[in-house]
Design a protein around this motif. Structure first.
Motif, PDB file in Angstrom:
ATOM      1  N   GLY A  98      -5.144   2.811  -1.733  1.00 13.55           N
ATOM      2  CA  GLY A  98      -4.714   3.618  -2.529  1.00 13.55           C
ATOM      3  C   GLY A  98      -3.612   3.308  -3.617  1.00 13.55           C
ATOM      4  O   GLY A  98      -4.042   3.327  -4.837  1.00 13.55           O
ATOM      5  N   VAL A  99      -2.983   2.647  -3.229  1.00 11.51           N
ATOM      6  CA  VAL A  99      -1.875   2.610  -3.600  1.00 11.51           C
ATOM      7  C   VAL A  99      -1.726   1.464  -4.830  1.00 11.51           C
ATOM      8  O   VAL A  99      -1.679   0.788  -5.539  1.00 11.51           O
ATOM      9  N   LEU A 100      -2.644   0.359  -4.259  1.00 19.61           N
ATOM     10  CA  LEU A 100      -3.194  -1.117  -4.403  1.00 19.61           C
ATOM     11  C   LEU A 100      -4.291  -0.379  -6.017  1.00 19.61           C
ATOM     12  O   LEU A 100      -3.916  -1.539  -6.925  1.00 19.61           O
ATOM     13  N   LEU A 101      -4.857   0.078  -5.680  1.00 19.36           N
ATOM     14  CA  LEU A 101      -5.596   0.111  -6.600  1.00 19.36           C
ATOM     15  C   LEU A 101      -5.337   1.410  -7.666  1.00 19.36           C
ATOM     16  O   LEU A 101      -5.375   0.748  -8.801  1.00 19.36           O
ATOM     17  N   PHE A 126      -1.929  -0.958 -14.231  1.00 15.82           N
ATOM     18  CA  PHE A 126      -2.174  -2.482 -15.666  1.00 15.82           C
ATOM     19  C   PHE A 126      -3.566  -2.078 -16.157  1.00 15.82           C
ATOM     20  O   PHE A 126      -2.815  -2.066 -17.390  1.00 15.82           O
ATOM     21  N   ALA A 127      -4.893  -1.296 -15.481  1.00 15.54           N
ATOM     22  CA  ALA A 127      -5.630  -1.128 -16.623  1.00 15.54           C
ATOM     23  C   ALA A 127      -5.670  -0.236 -17.772  1.00 15.54           C
ATOM     24  O   ALA A 127      -6.599  -0.422 -18.494  1.00 15.54           O
ATOM     25  N   ALA A 128      -4.853   0.807 -17.648  1.00 12.56           N
ATOM     26  CA  ALA A 128      -4.772   1.739 -18.497  1.00 12.56           C
ATOM     27  C   ALA A 128      -4.346   1.243 -19.793  1.00 12.56           C
ATOM     28  O   ALA A 128      -4.141   2.089 -20.609  1.00 12.56           O
ATOM     29  N   LEU A 149      -2.416  10.833 -13.447  1.00 14.06           N
ATOM     30  CA  LEU A 149      -3.286  11.848 -11.930  1.00 14.06           C
ATOM     31  C   LEU A 149      -3.619  11.052 -11.072  1.00 14.06           C
ATOM     32  O   LEU A 149      -3.998  10.966  -9.590  1.00 14.06           O
ATOM     33  N   PRO A 150      -4.123   9.380 -10.841  1.00 14.60           N
ATOM     34  CA  PRO A 150      -4.132   8.884  -9.870  1.00 14.60           C
ATOM     35  C   PRO A 150      -2.736   9.049  -9.063  1.00 14.60           C
ATOM     36  O   PRO A 150      -3.913   8.765  -7.730  1.00 14.60           O
ATOM     37  N   TRP A 151      -2.499   8.387  -9.078  1.00 15.71           N
ATOM     38  CA  TRP A 151      -0.747   9.060  -7.868  1.00 15.71           C
ATOM     39  C   TRP A 151      -1.278  10.191  -7.159  1.00 15.71           C
ATOM     40  O   TRP A 151      -1.161  10.539  -6.052  1.00 15.71           O
ATOM     41  N   LEU A 152      -1.435  11.748  -7.941  1.00 15.76           N
ATOM     42  CA  LEU A 152      -1.394  12.218  -7.561  1.00 15.76           C
ATOM     43  C   LEU A 152      -2.368  13.332  -7.423  1.00 15.76           C
ATOM     44  O   LEU A 152      -1.893  13.850  -6.036  1.00 15.76           O
ATOM     45  N   VAL A 192      -5.164   6.564   8.110  1.00 14.84           N
ATOM     46  CA  VAL A 192      -5.076   7.507   6.858  1.00 14.84           C
ATOM     47  C   VAL A 192      -3.938   6.597   6.246  1.00 14.84           C
ATOM     48  O   VAL A 192      -4.097   6.353   4.926  1.00 14.84           O
ATOM     49  N   GLY A 193      -2.992   6.214   6.585  1.00 16.60           N
ATOM     50  CA  GLY A 193      -1.652   5.057   6.386  1.00 16.60           C
ATOM     51  C   GLY A 193      -2.217   4.181   5.508  1.00 16.60           C
ATOM     52  O   GLY A 193      -2.402   3.372   4.496  1.00 16.60           O
ATOM     53  N   VAL A 194      -3.680   3.212   6.091  1.00 18.55           N
ATOM     54  CA  VAL A 194      -3.835   2.032   5.778  1.00 18.55           C
ATOM     55  C   VAL A 194      -5.016   2.310   4.541  1.00 18.55           C
ATOM     56  O   VAL A 194      -4.221   1.941   3.782  1.00 18.55           O
ATOM     57  N   LEU A 195      -5.537   3.725   5.113  1.00 19.95           N
ATOM     58  CA  LEU A 195      -6.165   3.744   3.208  1.00 19.95           C
ATOM     59  C   LEU A 195      -4.997   4.221   2.476  1.00 19.95           C
ATOM     60  O   LEU A 195      -5.519   4.409   0.652  1.00 19.95           O
ATOM     61  N   THR A 196      -4.122   4.981   2.448  1.00 20.21           N
ATOM     62  CA  THR A 196      -2.925   4.966   1.353  1.00 20.21           C
ATOM     63  C   THR A 196      -2.937   4.117   0.740  1.00 20.21           C
ATOM     64  O   THR A 196      -2.938   3.804  -0.864  1.00 20.21           O
ATOM     65  N   ALA A 197      -2.568   2.521   1.564  1.00 21.09           N
ATOM     66  CA  ALA A 197      -1.687   1.391   1.446  1.00 21.09           C
ATOM     67  C   ALA A 197      -2.926   1.096   0.349  1.00 21.09           C
ATOM     68  O   ALA A 197      -2.553   0.729  -0.318  1.00 21.09           O
TER      69      ALA A 197
END
Length: 117
Positions: free
Chosen positions: A30-33, A39-41, A69-72, A23-28
């Motif tokens: 997600g942070v990068l994404l 940046f694209a927004a 919304l992505p962060w939430l 879960v921590g690796v997937l969350t990291a």
């Protein structure tokens, strides 16, 4: 019965360390994404101006939705995955990963709807 001590009290096992690490690796990830999406927004507002009517992504609220919304969604996804792990110990916590992925993808779909609106 498995999982119960003498007298019928429930005995909780240790947290599945591998699950928390995944879960921590997937969350990291997600942070990068989310950083890439933020940046694209910025470039999603290139068509804003006096020649086009004000679409939703050109308003202040639309910008906040695109960036927030992505962060939430990421926070909700990690919380959902960990909540399933807190509720179900053993092999079953792994069911929380698809739930977390769906919650995160739902936030990204909402962001896409703001961009194209």
């Amino acid at each position: 019965m498995r999982g119960y001590e003498a007298g019928g009290t429930r005995r909780w096992g240790p947290w599945p360390v591998a699950y928390v690490v995944v879960v921590g690796v997937l969350t990291a990830g997600g942070v990068l994404l989310n950083l890439l999406l933020s940046f694209a927004a910025v470039f999603a507002t290139d068509d804003c101006g006096i020649h086009h009517p004000a679409p939703l992504h050109c308003t202040g609220g639309g910008l906040l939705l695109m960036w927030g919304l992505p962060w939430l969604g990421l926070v909700w996804a990690a919380a959902a995955a960990l909540a399933v792990a807190a509720r179900r110990r053993g092999f079953r916590p792994w069911c929380g990963l698809p739930l977390g992925a769906l919650v995160y993808a739902g936030g990204l779909v909402l962001v896409w709807q703001v961009v194209v609106a």
